[in-house]
Design a protein around this motif. Sequence first.
Motif, PDB file in Angstrom:
ATOM      1  N   GLU A 184       0.795  -1.128   0.145  1.00  0.00           N
ATOM      2  CA  GLU A 184       0.122   0.135  -0.240  1.00  0.00           C
ATOM      3  C   GLU A 184       0.668   1.256   0.066  1.00  0.00           C
ATOM      4  O   GLU A 184       0.471   2.360  -0.595  1.00  0.00           O
ATOM      5  CB  GLU A 184      -0.840   0.030   1.191  1.00  0.00           C
ATOM      6  N   GLU A 185       1.955   1.359   0.674  1.00  0.00           N
ATOM      7  CA  GLU A 185       2.716   2.505   0.712  1.00  0.00           C
ATOM      8  C   GLU A 185       3.510   2.842  -0.488  1.00  0.00           C
ATOM      9  O   GLU A 185       3.941   3.825  -0.528  1.00  0.00           O
ATOM     10  CB  GLU A 185       3.847   2.264   1.709  1.00  0.00           C
ATOM     11  N   TYR A 186       3.223   1.818  -1.415  1.00  0.00           N
ATOM     12  CA  TYR A 186       3.837   2.219  -2.669  1.00  0.00           C
ATOM     13  C   TYR A 186       3.283   3.011  -3.696  1.00  0.00           C
ATOM     14  O   TYR A 186       3.536   3.586  -4.795  1.00  0.00           O
ATOM     15  CB  TYR A 186       4.533   0.895  -3.508  1.00  0.00           C
ATOM     16  N   VAL A 187       1.551   2.849  -3.290  1.00  0.00           N
ATOM     17  CA  VAL A 187       0.771   3.497  -4.301  1.00  0.00           C
ATOM     18  C   VAL A 187       0.011   4.616  -3.613  1.00  0.00           C
ATOM     19  O   VAL A 187      -0.516   5.307  -4.485  1.00  0.00           O
ATOM     20  CB  VAL A 187      -0.402   2.396  -4.637  1.00  0.00           C
ATOM     21  N   VAL A 188      -0.007   4.838  -2.250  1.00  0.00           N
ATOM     22  CA  VAL A 188      -0.811   6.087  -1.909  1.00  0.00           C
ATOM     23  C   VAL A 188       0.141   6.762  -1.004  1.00  0.00           C
ATOM     24  O   VAL A 188       1.045   5.997  -0.182  1.00  0.00           O
ATOM     25  CB  VAL A 188      -1.856   5.597  -1.188  1.00  0.00           C
ATOM     26  N   ASP A 189      -0.036   8.113  -1.010  1.00  0.00           N
ATOM     27  CA  ASP A 189       0.863   8.953   0.127  1.00  0.00           C
ATOM     28  C   ASP A 189      -0.060   9.219   1.530  1.00  0.00           C
ATOM     29  O   ASP A 189       0.708   9.243   2.467  1.00  0.00           O
ATOM     30  CB  ASP A 189       1.057  10.298  -0.663  1.00  0.00           C
ATOM     31  N   ASP A 190      -1.328   9.221   1.303  1.00  0.00           N
ATOM     32  CA  ASP A 190      -1.988   9.640   2.548  1.00  0.00           C
ATOM     33  C   ASP A 190      -2.866   8.259   2.900  1.00  0.00           C
ATOM     34  O   ASP A 190      -3.089   7.355   2.213  1.00  0.00           O
ATOM     35  CB  ASP A 190      -3.021  10.870   2.235  1.00  0.00           C
ATOM     36  N   GLU A 191      -3.197   8.353   4.279  1.00  0.00           N
ATOM     37  CA  GLU A 191      -4.243   7.256   4.601  1.00  0.00           C
ATOM     38  C   GLU A 191      -5.549   8.064   5.471  1.00  0.00           C
ATOM     39  O   GLU A 191      -5.315   9.050   5.864  1.00  0.00           O
ATOM     40  CB  GLU A 191      -3.534   6.398   5.454  1.00  0.00           C
ATOM     41  N   HIS A 192      -6.452   7.233   5.374  1.00  0.00           N
ATOM     42  CA  HIS A 192      -7.516   7.680   6.228  1.00  0.00           C
ATOM     43  C   HIS A 192      -7.292   7.476   7.838  1.00  0.00           C
ATOM     44  O   HIS A 192      -6.677   6.883   8.320  1.00  0.00           O
ATOM     45  CB  HIS A 192      -8.770   6.763   5.884  1.00  0.00           C
ATOM     46  N   ASP A 193      -7.824   8.386   8.429  1.00  0.00           N
ATOM     47  CA  ASP A 193      -7.581   8.724   9.889  1.00  0.00           C
ATOM     48  C   ASP A 193      -8.903   7.629  10.628  1.00  0.00           C
ATOM     49  O   ASP A 193      -9.796   7.827  11.107  1.00  0.00           O
ATOM     50  CB  ASP A 193      -8.125   9.859  10.221  1.00  0.00           C
ATOM     51  N   THR A 194      -8.326   6.360  10.441  1.00  0.00           N
ATOM     52  CA  THR A 194      -9.094   5.024  10.849  1.00  0.00           C
ATOM     53  C   THR A 194      -8.186   4.586  11.630  1.00  0.00           C
ATOM     54  O   THR A 194      -7.190   3.769  11.510  1.00  0.00           O
ATOM     55  CB  THR A 194      -9.768   4.577   9.638  1.00  0.00           C
ATOM     56  N   GLY A 195      -8.509   4.137  12.858  1.00  0.00           N
ATOM     57  CA  GLY A 195      -8.094   3.201  13.903  1.00  0.00           C
ATOM     58  C   GLY A 195      -8.207   1.701  13.509  1.00  0.00           C
ATOM     59  O   GLY A 195      -9.459   1.456  13.333  1.00  0.00           O
ATOM     60  N   ALA A 196      -7.224   0.856  13.881  1.00  0.00           N
ATOM     61  CA  ALA A 196      -7.551  -0.597  13.675  1.00  0.00           C
ATOM     62  C   ALA A 196      -8.725  -1.169  14.673  1.00  0.00           C
ATOM     63  O   ALA A 196      -9.447  -2.044  14.017  1.00  0.00           O
ATOM     64  CB  ALA A 196      -6.212  -1.280  14.020  1.00  0.00           C
ATOM     65  N   VAL A 197      -8.756  -0.408  15.736  1.00  0.00           N
ATOM     66  CA  VAL A 197      -9.911  -1.340  16.765  1.00  0.00           C
ATOM     67  C   VAL A 197     -11.060  -0.850  16.306  1.00  0.00           C
ATOM     68  O   VAL A 197     -11.918  -1.752  16.093  1.00  0.00           O
ATOM     69  CB  VAL A 197      -9.457  -0.817  18.194  1.00  0.00           C
ATOM     70  N   ALA A 198     -11.121   0.501  15.788  1.00  0.00           N
ATOM     71  CA  ALA A 198     -12.409   0.956  15.584  1.00  0.00           C
ATOM     72  C   ALA A 198     -13.102   0.288  14.114  1.00  0.00           C
ATOM     73  O   ALA A 198     -14.274   0.033  14.143  1.00  0.00           O
ATOM     74  CB  ALA A 198     -12.404   2.421  15.424  1.00  0.00           C
ATOM     75  N   PHE A 199     -12.014   0.232  13.208  1.00  0.00           N
ATOM     76  CA  PHE A 199     -12.220  -0.275  11.916  1.00  0.00           C
ATOM     77  C   PHE A 199     -12.731  -1.590  12.176  1.00  0.00           C
ATOM     78  O   PHE A 199     -13.903  -2.408  11.481  1.00  0.00           O
ATOM     79  CB  PHE A 199     -10.974  -0.465  10.975  1.00  0.00           C
ATOM     80  N   LEU A 200     -11.874  -2.633  13.086  1.00  0.00           N
ATOM     81  CA  LEU A 200     -12.547  -4.039  12.979  1.00  0.00           C
ATOM     82  C   LEU A 200     -13.512  -4.116  13.822  1.00  0.00           C
ATOM     83  O   LEU A 200     -14.696  -5.005  13.530  1.00  0.00           O
ATOM     84  CB  LEU A 200     -11.194  -4.664  13.791  1.00  0.00           C
ATOM     85  N   THR A 201     -13.983  -3.123  14.727  1.00  0.00           N
ATOM     86  CA  THR A 201     -15.142  -3.387  15.505  1.00  0.00           C
ATOM     87  C   THR A 201     -16.434  -3.090  14.467  1.00  0.00           C
ATOM     88  O   THR A 201     -17.369  -3.771  14.578  1.00  0.00           O
ATOM     89  CB  THR A 201     -15.253  -2.329  16.834  1.00  0.00           C
ATOM     90  N   ASP A 202     -16.281  -1.793  13.801  1.00  0.00           N
ATOM     91  CA  ASP A 202     -17.496  -1.645  12.887  1.00  0.00           C
ATOM     92  C   ASP A 202     -17.597  -2.827  11.813  1.00  0.00           C
ATOM     93  O   ASP A 202     -18.684  -3.096  11.271  1.00  0.00           O
ATOM     94  CB  ASP A 202     -17.102  -0.364  12.235  1.00  0.00           C
ATOM     95  N   ALA A 203     -16.461  -3.226  11.285  1.00  0.00           N
ATOM     96  CA  ALA A 203     -16.429  -4.371  10.295  1.00  0.00           C
ATOM     97  C   ALA A 203     -17.142  -5.611  10.809  1.00  0.00           C
ATOM     98  O   ALA A 203     -17.899  -6.070  10.291  1.00  0.00           O
ATOM     99  CB  ALA A 203     -15.252  -4.482   9.568  1.00  0.00           C
ATOM    100  N   ILE A 204     -16.834  -6.085  11.794  1.00  0.00           N
ATOM    101  CA  ILE A 204     -17.194  -7.301  12.353  1.00  0.00           C
ATOM    102  C   ILE A 204     -18.816  -7.089  12.743  1.00  0.00           C
ATOM    103  O   ILE A 204     -19.583  -8.065  12.936  1.00  0.00           O
ATOM    104  CB  ILE A 204     -16.618  -7.605  13.685  1.00  0.00           C
ATOM    105  N   GLY A 205     -19.136  -5.877  13.362  1.00  0.00           N
ATOM    106  CA  GLY A 205     -20.707  -5.541  13.274  1.00  0.00           C
ATOM    107  C   GLY A 205     -21.435  -5.489  12.293  1.00  0.00           C
ATOM    108  O   GLY A 205     -22.634  -5.212  12.378  1.00  0.00           O
ATOM    109  N   ASP A 206     -20.987  -5.502  11.084  1.00  0.00           N
ATOM    110  CA  ASP A 206     -21.873  -5.112   9.732  1.00  0.00           C
ATOM    111  C   ASP A 206     -21.978  -6.423   9.159  1.00  0.00           C
ATOM    112  O   ASP A 206     -20.901  -7.175   8.615  1.00  0.00           O
ATOM    113  CB  ASP A 206     -20.941  -4.310   8.883  1.00  0.00           C
ATOM    114  N   PRO A 207     -23.326  -6.907   9.139  1.00  0.00           N
ATOM    115  CA  PRO A 207     -23.766  -8.319   8.375  1.00  0.00           C
ATOM    116  C   PRO A 207     -23.156  -8.139   7.026  1.00  0.00           C
ATOM    117  O   PRO A 207     -23.072  -9.247   6.465  1.00  0.00           O
ATOM    118  CB  PRO A 207     -25.225  -8.365   8.789  1.00  0.00           C
TER     119      PRO A 207
END
Length: 359
Positions: free
Chosen positions: A29-52
């Motif tokens: 990923e670091e080879y193709v984008v310079d910026d990243e979204h302000d998203t933490g791993a815990v919050a992302f995984l929590t939301d993703a796991i809770g999404d059917p």
Amino acid sequence: MTRASRLVSWWCAVIVLLVLAAGSAMAHEEYVVDDEHDTGAVAFLTDAIGDPFVVGPLLAGGLAVLAAVAAYLVFRPLPEDFAAFRFAMGEYTEYVPWLLRISFGIPLIGAGFGGYFISPAVDVQVRLLQIALGFLLLFGLATRLVALLTLGTYLVGLVFEPRLLLQLEFVGGSLAIALAGSGRPSADHVLSRMAGTPGTLYGRIDLVYGRARRFRSRIEAYEQFLPMVTRVGLGVTFVYLGVSQKLLRPGIALAVVDNYDLTAVIPASPELWVMGAGLTEAALGAALIAGAFTRAGAATAIAMFSLTLFALPDDPVLAHVALFGMASVLLITGGGPYSVDNRMTVVEDEVESATPSPA
């Protein structure tokens, strides 16, 4: 072909397409984008796991893979085709050292001329060293020593620049080259033949031939572990990239999805793209480490690399050459010792030998 065998073949084809679709987001990923979204791993995984709509397709895909594997083990479709493929791959065994050498020599030369250190993410110029190591590997001169020097160079650099973990395959690949040696064609082979021929001038002045021959005799017993070193090295790299660059760093993976508008390619949420790609890489890496369906995993990896290069045109090709090479080696060698594949073969042979022949 029986109806059951046709069904299994159809399921396998569907699974491959699903895996490739998820894997098209696979990249450094670091080879193709310079910026990243302000998203933490815990919050992302929590939301993703809770999404059917994320968990559902992931569970369905995982169950489909397990069903396809189970069906293959039960019905064993296309036995003649698989046997012919394994035999054909075995005919290329003598080219494995050469394949490994060019797979790591070319990226080293490219890094030297490109002005970065092994990984395009590390903007440090070590031109002469990398170009020298790369050309020595390509020519096959002092191959085992050069492979160990390459490994040492990578490990020293890793102490100062953790981003070199993006090219973690250099550990397994360098060790594999050190085990395999130079093979043919190589400068080592030519010089060895000249030094071992009675009456040659080179044979009288050569100071390496005797020592090299003694070293080869000592390491020969360990060359059988080449497939294991290669698949573990490649598998660990996949697991690291899938977990660290996607599941634990979703911000940069989401940026890749947005940058290439991947949700328009396949109408799935960005979270599903990231989770699917990360889990696919991690699962494929785990299967390679275990040596389960090694050739199938290697073929899947090559297809995913190829699809990634077309889907993400900014992803540098040289960053994947070593991975291509290692996966190609596994197509030739299979899982090797201490693998699930090898154990299944042993069990099958024991069952066949214990089965009484028909009267």
